[in-house]
Design an enzyme around this catalytic site. Structure first.
Site, short mmCIF file in Angstrom:
data_model
loop_
_atom_site.label_atom_id
_atom_site.label_comp_id
_atom_site.label_asym_id
_atom_site.label_seq_id
_atom_site.Cartn_x
_atom_site.Cartn_y
_atom_site.Cartn_z
N ASP A 134 0.88 -1.17 0.00
CA ASP A 134 0.00 0.00 0.00
C ASP A 134 0.92 1.22 0.00
O ASP A 134 1.67 1.43 0.95
CB ASP A 134 -0.86 -0.05 1.27
CG ASP A 134 -1.76 1.16 1.43
OD1 ASP A 134 -1.57 2.16 0.71
OD2 ASP A 134 -2.66 1.10 2.29
N TYR B 100 0.23 0.04 14.98
CA TYR B 100 -0.65 -0.11 13.82
C TYR B 100 -0.19 0.77 12.66
O TYR B 100 -0.04 1.98 12.81
CB TYR B 100 -2.08 0.27 14.18
CG TYR B 100 -3.04 0.09 13.02
CD1 TYR B 100 -3.25 -1.17 12.48
CD2 TYR B 100 -3.73 1.17 12.48
CE1 TYR B 100 -4.12 -1.36 11.43
CE2 TYR B 100 -4.60 0.99 11.42
CZ TYR B 100 -4.79 -0.28 10.90
OH TYR B 100 -5.66 -0.47 9.85
N LYS C 15 -3.45 -2.83 7.88
CA LYS C 15 -3.62 -4.27 8.00
C LYS C 15 -2.64 -4.98 7.05
O LYS C 15 -2.08 -4.35 6.16
CB LYS C 15 -5.08 -4.61 7.68
CG LYS C 15 -5.66 -5.78 8.46
CD LYS C 15 -5.61 -5.60 9.96
CE LYS C 15 -6.00 -6.86 10.71
NZ LYS C 15 -5.62 -6.76 12.13
P1 13P Z 1 -5.18 -0.69 4.93
O1 13P Z 1 -4.39 -1.65 5.76
O2 13P Z 1 -5.78 -1.33 3.72
O3 13P Z 1 -4.34 0.51 4.59
O4 13P Z 1 -6.43 -0.19 5.78
C1 13P Z 1 -6.20 0.49 6.95
C2 13P Z 1 -7.41 0.96 7.68
O5 13P Z 1 -7.24 1.39 8.79
C3 13P Z 1 -8.75 0.88 7.10
O6 13P Z 1 -9.71 1.47 7.95
MG MG Z 2 -4.12 1.95 3.31
MG MG Z 3 -4.78 -2.23 2.15
#
Ligand code: 13P
Ligand code: MG
Ligand code: MG
Ligand code: 13P
Length: 367
Positions: free
Chosen positions: A11, A230, A233
């Protein structure tokens, strides 16, 4: 000469929140690979799933190859420049280290690779999921490789009768790769006992016991373990070789009609049903639902065919409606109980601070 398939995914920024990378970003990524790739790889495809950009390379350099990984890393750095130019959200989100060293494992991007001697026909599937983590593939892999309710070949094909060897990783162990190898059919209850815990035990690879050939490779990155907090994800990718001594394509796809609940969704902190979607799909409702795309290819002498977008079929429209219904049902209870991940899995530092503050305010009543 062996062929290697490498998916490297990150990402690096997206439009309107964690939704989808911009066209300009995707174009720059493609251009960069074309101009800088030389003859390093034999073929390459770039696609997006939610806010993630995946590069699929076909090459002859073997797995964990420094040059291939460096090219992917540099490509993501280049794409991040576009993300910054356009003010995209989360520019460079998954590039967690400053300097490249050897390969991209442990640096943020997700990696799944398979090296094999090509069969005369070599069909394979490339999965990419967004708003979830690698444990999302546990149940579908168990069902398509070990359960005749989904894999009729376990009954019908002599080539699969010896079963498969599952390699499962304990992703909570951060000092190294802690893995266990278990065989189907003898040890399916042990496999199930581990795979029920999607946040800790993750299928890393699967091998045919008939031929010893590798069928599956899953990315096992836990960004949280790399960054210590964090940062998004883990959004896993997976390669699955199909047909012959492996399950048929339809047997691998079969369990995705369940829309099983996986970790992820909004802020990586909830449970939601996994929705099979068309490639380059966006994210929407409650930063989700968690989605998975799948493209089918054949590879020959390292050259890829065009892809077939396997979830782009009327059958899956019906599944998507069912999954929407499940998502809505669980979302109705908001933050309560199983709608959210347990405290140990919550990805936000904020709640840890809050609980500390509240803890001090508790009083034990005198009897
Ligand atoms: P991603 O891991 O796809 O960037 O999503 C993060 C998120 O916090 C979505 O609410
Ligand atoms: Mg993202
Ligand atoms: Mg993502
Ligand atoms: P083939 O007989 O062409 O291998 O097809 C079998 C099959 O995979 C059907 O699902």
């Amino acid at each position: 000469m062996n062929t290697t398939l490498s998916i490297i995914k990150a990402d690096i920024g997206s439009i309107g929140g964690h939704i989808k990378p911009s066209q300009r970003l995707m174009e720059r990524v493609r251009e960069y690979l074309k101009t800088k790739g030389g003859d390093l790889f034999t073929d390459c495809r770039v696609s997006s799933t939610g806010d993630d950009v995946a590069i699929l390379f076909s090459h002859h350099q073997g797995t964990l190859n420094e040059e291939i990984h460096k090219l992917a890393w540099d490509t993501f750095i280049e794409g991040t420049e576009v993300a910054k130019e356009q003010g995209l959200y989360g520019a460079g989100q998954d590039l967690l280290k400053d300097a490249f060293s050897g390969n991209v494992k442990g640096m943020g991007p997700a990696v799944a690779e398979l090296e094999f001697e090509e069969r005369p026909n070599e069909p394979f599937l490339f999965f990419a999921a967004d708003k979830t983590d690698p444990g999302a593939y546990n149940l579908p892999l168990f069902l398509s490789f070990a359960d005749p309710m989904h894999n009729s070949g376990l009954i019908l094909s002599p080539k699969m009768s010896k079963g498969f060897r599952f390699v499962i990783m304990d992703v909570s162990y951060v000092q190294g790769d802690r893995v266990i190898e278990l065989n189907t059919p003898e040890e399916i209850y042990d496999i199930a006992a581990l795979l029920r815990d999607n946040e800790r035990f993750v299928v890393e690879s699967i091998y045919s016991r008939e031929t010893g050939d590798q069928a599956v490779s899953v990315s096992t990155t836990r960004l949280h373990n790399i960054a210590g907090k964090y940062t998004g994800k883990d959004d896993p990718v997976m390669l699955v070789r199909v047909q012959g001594g492996f399950p048929a394509t339809g047997e691998v796809l079969s369990p995705y009609n369940i829309g099983h609940f996986v970790a992820g969704f909004m802020r990586g902190s909830h449970n939601g049903p996994l929705m099979p979607v068309k490639k380059n799909s966006t994210i929407s409702y409650f930063d989700g639902p968690p989605v998975v795309t799948c493209q089918a290819f054949c590879v020959h002498a390292g050259k890829l065919t065009e892809s077939v977008d396997v979830f782009d079929h009327p059958y899956w429209d019906w599944v998507r409606n069912e999954v929407s219904r499940k998502a809505t049902e669980l979302r109705r209870q908001g933050f309560s109980g199983p709608a959210m991940l347990p405290y140990s899995e919550l990805e936000y530092g904020g709640i840890v601070e809050k609980m500390k503050k509240l803890d001090k305010k508790f009083q034990v009543r005198e009897k």
